[in-house]
Design a protein around this motif. Sequence first.
Motif, mmCIF file in Angstrom:
data_model
loop_
_atom_site.group_PDB
_atom_site.id
_atom_site.type_symbol
_atom_site.label_atom_id
_atom_site.label_comp_id
_atom_site.label_asym_id
_atom_site.label_seq_id
_atom_site.Cartn_x
_atom_site.Cartn_y
_atom_site.Cartn_z
ATOM 1 N N GLY A 18 -6.483 0.334 7.151
ATOM 2 C CA GLY A 18 -7.533 -0.518 7.696
ATOM 3 C C GLY A 18 -7.080 -1.615 8.643
ATOM 4 O O GLY A 18 -7.908 -2.207 9.344
ATOM 5 N N GLY A 19 -5.788 -1.910 8.680
ATOM 6 C CA GLY A 19 -5.312 -2.942 9.605
ATOM 7 C C GLY A 19 -5.305 -2.466 11.052
ATOM 8 O O GLY A 19 -5.134 -3.271 11.982
ATOM 9 N N GLU A 20 -5.487 -1.161 11.261
ATOM 10 C CA GLU A 20 -5.538 -0.641 12.640
ATOM 11 C C GLU A 20 -6.966 -0.767 13.171
ATOM 12 O O GLU A 20 -7.928 -0.753 12.406
ATOM 13 C CB GLU A 20 -5.115 0.837 12.671
ATOM 14 C CG GLU A 20 -3.787 1.138 12.010
ATOM 15 C CD GLU A 20 -2.651 0.276 12.511
ATOM 16 O OE1 GLU A 20 -2.611 -0.019 13.726
ATOM 17 O OE2 GLU A 20 -1.806 -0.127 11.699
ATOM 18 N N ILE A 75 0.828 -1.205 0.000
ATOM 19 C CA ILE A 75 0.000 0.000 0.000
ATOM 20 C C ILE A 75 0.872 1.269 0.000
ATOM 21 O O ILE A 75 0.625 2.201 -0.770
ATOM 22 C CB ILE A 75 -0.964 -0.026 1.221
ATOM 23 C CG1 ILE A 75 -1.925 -1.222 1.109
ATOM 24 C CG2 ILE A 75 -1.733 1.286 1.354
ATOM 25 C CD1 ILE A 75 -2.850 -1.197 -0.102
ATOM 26 N N GLN A 126 -7.448 -5.341 -4.500
ATOM 27 C CA GLN A 126 -7.133 -5.034 -3.087
ATOM 28 C C GLN A 126 -5.931 -4.120 -2.918
ATOM 29 O O GLN A 126 -5.849 -3.371 -1.945
ATOM 30 C CB GLN A 126 -6.888 -6.342 -2.315
ATOM 31 C CG GLN A 126 -5.585 -7.072 -2.601
ATOM 32 C CD GLN A 126 -5.616 -7.891 -3.891
ATOM 33 O OE1 GLN A 126 -6.665 -8.031 -4.527
ATOM 34 N NE2 GLN A 126 -4.472 -8.452 -4.275
ATOM 35 N N GLU A 127 -4.982 -4.173 -3.859
ATOM 36 C CA GLU A 127 -3.764 -3.370 -3.702
ATOM 37 C C GLU A 127 -3.998 -1.906 -4.062
ATOM 38 O O GLU A 127 -3.145 -1.061 -3.788
ATOM 39 C CB GLU A 127 -2.660 -3.916 -4.618
ATOM 40 C CG GLU A 127 -2.259 -5.337 -4.291
ATOM 41 C CD GLU A 127 -1.433 -5.928 -5.432
ATOM 42 O OE1 GLU A 127 -0.243 -6.179 -5.219
ATOM 43 O OE2 GLU A 127 -1.985 -6.139 -6.529
ATOM 44 N N SER A 155 11.166 3.322 5.995
ATOM 45 C CA SER A 155 10.879 1.909 6.244
ATOM 46 C C SER A 155 11.974 1.318 7.129
ATOM 47 O O SER A 155 12.949 2.011 7.454
ATOM 48 C CB SER A 155 10.736 1.153 4.931
ATOM 49 O OG SER A 155 9.941 0.004 5.123
ATOM 50 N N THR A 156 11.791 0.051 7.506
ATOM 51 C CA THR A 156 12.637 -0.504 8.560
ATOM 52 C C THR A 156 13.847 -1.305 8.099
ATOM 53 O O THR A 156 14.864 -1.313 8.773
ATOM 54 C CB THR A 156 11.795 -1.439 9.453
ATOM 55 O OG1 THR A 156 11.078 -2.319 8.584
ATOM 56 C CG2 THR A 156 10.853 -0.662 10.338
ATOM 57 N N SER A 216 13.114 3.905 9.709
ATOM 58 C CA SER A 216 12.194 3.684 10.835
ATOM 59 C C SER A 216 12.656 2.459 11.598
ATOM 60 O O SER A 216 13.423 1.642 11.070
ATOM 61 C CB SER A 216 10.783 3.402 10.323
ATOM 62 O OG SER A 216 10.220 4.556 9.790
ATOM 63 N N LEU A 217 12.149 2.309 12.825
ATOM 64 C CA LEU A 217 12.486 1.119 13.604
ATOM 65 C C LEU A 217 11.261 0.220 13.732
ATOM 66 O O LEU A 217 10.129 0.705 13.709
ATOM 67 C CB LEU A 217 12.945 1.524 15.008
ATOM 68 C CG LEU A 217 14.238 2.338 15.091
ATOM 69 C CD1 LEU A 217 14.564 2.637 16.561
ATOM 70 C CD2 LEU A 217 15.405 1.591 14.432
ATOM 71 N N LYS A 218 11.527 -1.094 13.908
ATOM 72 C CA LYS A 218 10.400 -2.029 14.090
ATOM 73 C C LYS A 218 9.749 -1.753 15.432
ATOM 74 O O LYS A 218 8.559 -1.953 15.630
ATOM 75 C CB LYS A 218 10.913 -3.473 14.042
ATOM 76 C CG LYS A 218 11.267 -3.921 12.647
ATOM 77 C CD LYS A 218 10.880 -5.382 12.408
ATOM 78 C CE LYS A 218 10.856 -5.713 10.932
ATOM 79 N NZ LYS A 218 12.113 -6.136 10.377
HETATM 80 P P1 NAD Z 1 3.080 -4.743 3.683
HETATM 81 O O1 NAD Z 1 3.545 -5.784 4.622
HETATM 82 O O2 NAD Z 1 3.082 -5.023 2.226
HETATM 83 O O3 NAD Z 1 3.935 -3.410 3.886
HETATM 84 C C1 NAD Z 1 4.219 -2.876 5.148
HETATM 85 C C2 NAD Z 1 5.569 -2.186 5.080
HETATM 86 O O4 NAD Z 1 5.841 -1.556 6.335
HETATM 87 C C3 NAD Z 1 6.731 -3.157 4.832
HETATM 88 O O5 NAD Z 1 7.572 -2.599 3.845
HETATM 89 C C4 NAD Z 1 7.459 -3.235 6.189
HETATM 90 O O6 NAD Z 1 8.852 -3.442 6.048
HETATM 91 C C5 NAD Z 1 7.194 -1.845 6.746
HETATM 92 N N1 NAD Z 1 7.241 -1.764 8.213
HETATM 93 C C6 NAD Z 1 7.060 -2.752 9.125
HETATM 94 N N2 NAD Z 1 7.141 -2.240 10.383
HETATM 95 C C7 NAD Z 1 7.398 -0.924 10.255
HETATM 96 C C8 NAD Z 1 7.620 0.144 11.183
HETATM 97 N N3 NAD Z 1 7.586 -0.046 12.499
HETATM 98 N N4 NAD Z 1 7.861 1.391 10.682
HETATM 99 C C9 NAD Z 1 7.915 1.612 9.346
HETATM 100 N N5 NAD Z 1 7.726 0.636 8.426
HETATM 101 C C10 NAD Z 1 7.465 -0.612 8.872
HETATM 102 O O7 NAD Z 1 1.629 -4.324 4.177
HETATM 103 P P2 NAD Z 1 0.457 -3.740 3.293
HETATM 104 O O8 NAD Z 1 -0.259 -4.864 2.634
HETATM 105 O O9 NAD Z 1 0.954 -2.622 2.477
HETATM 106 O O10 NAD Z 1 -0.541 -3.201 4.425
HETATM 107 C C11 NAD Z 1 -0.324 -1.968 5.064
HETATM 108 C C12 NAD Z 1 -1.631 -1.538 5.697
HETATM 109 O O11 NAD Z 1 -2.615 -1.369 4.663
HETATM 110 C C13 NAD Z 1 -2.238 -2.536 6.689
HETATM 111 O O12 NAD Z 1 -2.930 -1.812 7.685
HETATM 112 C C14 NAD Z 1 -3.225 -3.304 5.828
HETATM 113 O O13 NAD Z 1 -4.264 -3.881 6.583
HETATM 114 C C15 NAD Z 1 -3.747 -2.203 4.927
HETATM 115 N N6 NAD Z 1 -4.298 -2.636 3.646
HETATM 116 C C16 NAD Z 1 -3.686 -3.614 2.911
HETATM 117 C C17 NAD Z 1 -4.232 -3.991 1.697
HETATM 118 C C18 NAD Z 1 -3.615 -5.073 0.848
HETATM 119 O O14 NAD Z 1 -4.266 -5.645 0.031
HETATM 120 N N7 NAD Z 1 -2.351 -5.378 0.974
HETATM 121 C C19 NAD Z 1 -5.384 -3.371 1.223
HETATM 122 C C20 NAD Z 1 -5.958 -2.338 1.961
HETATM 123 C C21 NAD Z 1 -5.413 -1.993 3.179
#
Ligand code: NAD
Length: 355
Positions: free
Chosen positions: A121-123, A12, A307-308, A33-34, A52-54
């Motif tokens: 939305g994951g929050e 996203i 979804q993406e 990013s981390t 960023s940090l985990k």
């Molecule tokens: P993802 O795992 O593809 O990407 C998350 C990114 O965040 C990764 O690059 C990871 O390295 C980084 N990260 C991890 N911890 C971190 C931190 N503490 N600080 C900074 N960066 C950090 O996840 P995603 O699919 O992009 O989902 C992100 C959000 O969007 C979630 O809340 C998810 O529910 C929501 N979402 C996802 C989709 C989907 O289809 N993938 C669709 C709609 C909403």
Amino acid sequence: MFDVGINGFGTIGRRIATAAQRQKDIWVKGVASTSPSWKTQHAAMNLPFFVSLKNYGENDSENFKKSTDSFLNYGIKPKGTIFDLLDDVDLIVDATPKRVGEMNKERVYSKKNHLHVIFQGGENGEVARITFNAHINYEDAIGEQFIRIPSCNTTAMLRYLKSLKDIAKVDNVFVNLIKRGADPADPGQGPINDYVPSEIPSHHTEDAVAVDPSWKGKLITHSVKVPVTLMHMHNIIATGDFPSRDKILESFYDNPRMIVVGGHNGIPTAAEIFDANKREDLHQIIILEKTLHLHNNILIFSAYCHQEADVIPENIDAIRASLGFDGPLESLTRTNKYLELEKTKKTLESIFPVY
Ligand code: NAD
């Protein structure tokens, strides 16, 4: 100009960064990013990159140093830490994995009083007072410091439910969501040979009601995850007082964030639609005209949601709303224009005509 950053550069975050860069009134000052990967390498090629940090709390300086070294070893030269990026922006879009945004809110974003944040939305719903959909509650979100964009499925549902509500008296809606098991570039997820059903109602009901409370008690959702990566599929059954089939299709067609596809050779599959769109992101919801069936007070139809991509326009509008842009229609128009939604709509509606 709205100065923004993006924290989290996965499925996203990468798309929000690209879409925001295409807006003429939004300046992406950097992404964070981390850990180093091809995704962060790609980010750093196009934008200032920050670390960023985990986790935060203990030994942050030492951890930032270790993390920066790992990026340097990978060939990526960070400009600083997430805190440096936050000093330079008015708003950060948090696109980190689910529940990480809440941790960031408490341990990172709260350190900067000026900062506005868009969460995904994951929050949990509690992360922000407003859960957002550009067509429904943009005005309530103007100037809000924290906004949450609901999941891709909820965003899709809210779009077609709004169109239906505008032209019909809807009593009840049942939505069965056939969810993709993983994103294409996410080899660690599944299932690869199974069905994973949710309880009823799935969380999408609560999220949709959070955006539009008029659905309370009327909407029930159920989901099942399957081994597909392309798109989600929604199967909708609604009861109520509906106008003609043509009027219903027209109301879907009139929304630039929806595409109505028919087709000469049966109902187009998700893969066919992807191919017809040159495998590019689909920000719109695809309504399958040939599935739309009206029987007295019962309406049935199906839709696909990429979804993406479908939440990306909402993220862009939420940036403007949060930073006080008092023009919902103008924001939607700009977002749609810079993402070239009309072109996608025209292309797909002419390849799969309704006749
Ligand atoms: P993802 O795992 O593809 O990407 C998350 C990114 O965040 C990764 O690059 C990871 O390295 C980084 N990260 C991890 N911890 C971190 C931190 N503490 N600080 C900074 N960066 C950090 O996840 P995603 O699919 O992009 O989902 C992100 C959000 O969007 C979630 O809340 C998810 O529910 C929501 N979402 C996802 C989709 C989907 O289809 N993938 C669709 C709609 C909403």
